[in-house]
Design a protein around this motif. Structure first.
Motif, PDB file in Angstrom:
ATOM      1  N   GLN A  12     -22.245   4.192  -2.094  1.00 43.77           N
ATOM      2  CA  GLN A  12     -23.207   4.706  -1.120  1.00 43.77           C
ATOM      3  C   GLN A  12     -24.003   3.561  -0.508  1.00 43.77           C
ATOM      4  OE1 GLN A  12     -25.557   7.666  -3.174  1.00 43.77           O
ATOM      5  NE2 GLN A  12     -24.060   9.272  -2.739  1.00 43.77           N
ATOM      6  N   PRO A  13     -24.532   3.765   0.671  1.00 42.24           N
ATOM      7  CA  PRO A  13     -25.383   2.730   1.280  1.00 42.24           C
ATOM      8  C   PRO A  13     -26.512   2.333   0.339  1.00 42.24           C
ATOM      9  CG  PRO A  13     -24.871   4.419   2.897  1.00 42.24           C
ATOM     10  CD  PRO A  13     -24.341   4.913   1.584  1.00 42.24           C
ATOM     11  N   GLY A  14     -26.748   1.032   0.280  1.00 41.52           N
ATOM     12  CA  GLY A  14     -27.758   0.501  -0.622  1.00 41.52           C
ATOM     13  C   GLY A  14     -27.219   0.121  -1.984  1.00 41.52           C
ATOM     14  N   GLY A  15     -25.983   0.488  -2.246  1.00 40.41           N
ATOM     15  CA  GLY A  15     -25.372   0.192  -3.527  1.00 40.41           C
ATOM     16  C   GLY A  15     -24.809  -1.211  -3.615  1.00 40.41           C
ATOM     17  N   PRO A  83     -23.041   0.737   5.742  1.00 41.46           N
ATOM     18  CA  PRO A  83     -21.777   1.314   6.241  1.00 41.46           C
ATOM     19  C   PRO A  83     -20.944   0.302   7.036  1.00 41.46           C
ATOM     20  CG  PRO A  83     -23.547   2.890   6.495  1.00 41.46           C
ATOM     21  CD  PRO A  83     -24.185   1.614   6.025  1.00 41.46           C
ATOM     22  N   GLU A  84     -21.604  -0.602   7.731  1.00 34.22           N
ATOM     23  CA  GLU A  84     -20.858  -1.591   8.515  1.00 34.22           C
ATOM     24  C   GLU A  84     -20.186  -2.652   7.658  1.00 34.22           C
ATOM     25  OE1 GLU A  84     -24.027  -0.613   8.952  1.00 34.22           O
ATOM     26  OE2 GLU A  84     -25.333  -2.300   9.557  1.00 34.22           O
ATOM     27  N   THR A 105      -8.499  -5.810  -0.556  1.00 37.45           N
ATOM     28  CA  THR A 105      -9.064  -4.738  -1.357  1.00 37.45           C
ATOM     29  C   THR A 105     -10.089  -4.001  -0.501  1.00 37.45           C
ATOM     30  OG1 THR A 105     -10.177  -4.193  -3.443  1.00 37.45           O
ATOM     31  CG2 THR A 105     -10.857  -6.231  -2.375  1.00 37.45           C
ATOM     32  N   LEU A 106     -10.000  -2.677  -0.510  1.00 32.66           N
ATOM     33  CA  LEU A 106     -10.821  -1.871   0.391  1.00 32.66           C
ATOM     34  C   LEU A 106     -12.197  -1.613  -0.197  1.00 32.66           C
ATOM     35  CD1 LEU A 106     -11.074  -0.141   2.975  1.00 32.66           C
ATOM     36  CD2 LEU A 106     -10.109   1.768   1.663  1.00 32.66           C
ATOM     37  N   VAL A 107     -13.199  -1.849   0.623  1.00 34.25           N
ATOM     38  CA  VAL A 107     -14.573  -1.502   0.295  1.00 34.25           C
ATOM     39  C   VAL A 107     -15.041  -0.475   1.313  1.00 34.25           C
ATOM     40  CG1 VAL A 107     -16.951  -2.336   0.196  1.00 34.25           C
ATOM     41  CG2 VAL A 107     -15.102  -3.717  -0.769  1.00 34.25           C
ATOM     42  N   THR A 108     -15.494   0.662   0.815  1.00 34.18           N
ATOM     43  CA  THR A 108     -15.974   1.734   1.689  1.00 34.18           C
ATOM     44  C   THR A 108     -17.419   2.030   1.337  1.00 34.18           C
ATOM     45  OG1 THR A 108     -13.761   2.696   1.820  1.00 34.18           O
ATOM     46  CG2 THR A 108     -15.609   4.089   2.476  1.00 34.18           C
TER      47      THR A 108
END
Length: 111
Positions: A12-15, A83-84, A105-108
């Motif tokens: 999540q954002p901020g994580g 998110p960006e 490696t994907l970071v979402t």
């Protein structure tokens, strides 16, 4: 030469997330991380050399790169994720001007 990346995932954002990359076959003076987001070109995130560290403007103050020379590894600690920051992250190693790349490696980052 192989670059084996680990880490990544969804947050999540901020994580925070931590990426790791272990190189085999050679010792590299320059290692780093690049990323490519949806519709974007690949960009430098962070690079570490014997002289120091360099960060992309968008991650300064949030990401930290460090090396473990004994393991021939490089790590990227990513805090305050946005998110960006969503992208495929690639480990990079450079030796005498030749670039080597790990699988991405994907970071979402999403709520």
């Amino acid at each position: 030469v192989q670059l084996q990346a680990s880490g990544g995932g969804s947050v999540q954002p901020g994580g925070s997330l931590r990426l790791g990359c272990v190189a085999s076959g050679k010792m590299f003076a320059i290692m780093g991380w690049y990323r490519q987001g949806p519709g974007n070109q690949r960009e430098m995130v962070a690079v570490i050399t014997l002289a120091g560290e360099k960060y992309g403007d968008s991650v300064k103050g949030r990401f930290t790169i460090h090396r473990d020379c004994a393991k021939n590894a490089v790590y990227l600690q990513m805090n305050s994720l946005k998110p960006e920051d969503t992208a495929v992250y690639y480990c990079n190693a450079n030796l005498e001007g030749k670039n080597y790349w790990g699988k991405g490696t994907l970071v979402t980052v999403s709520s």
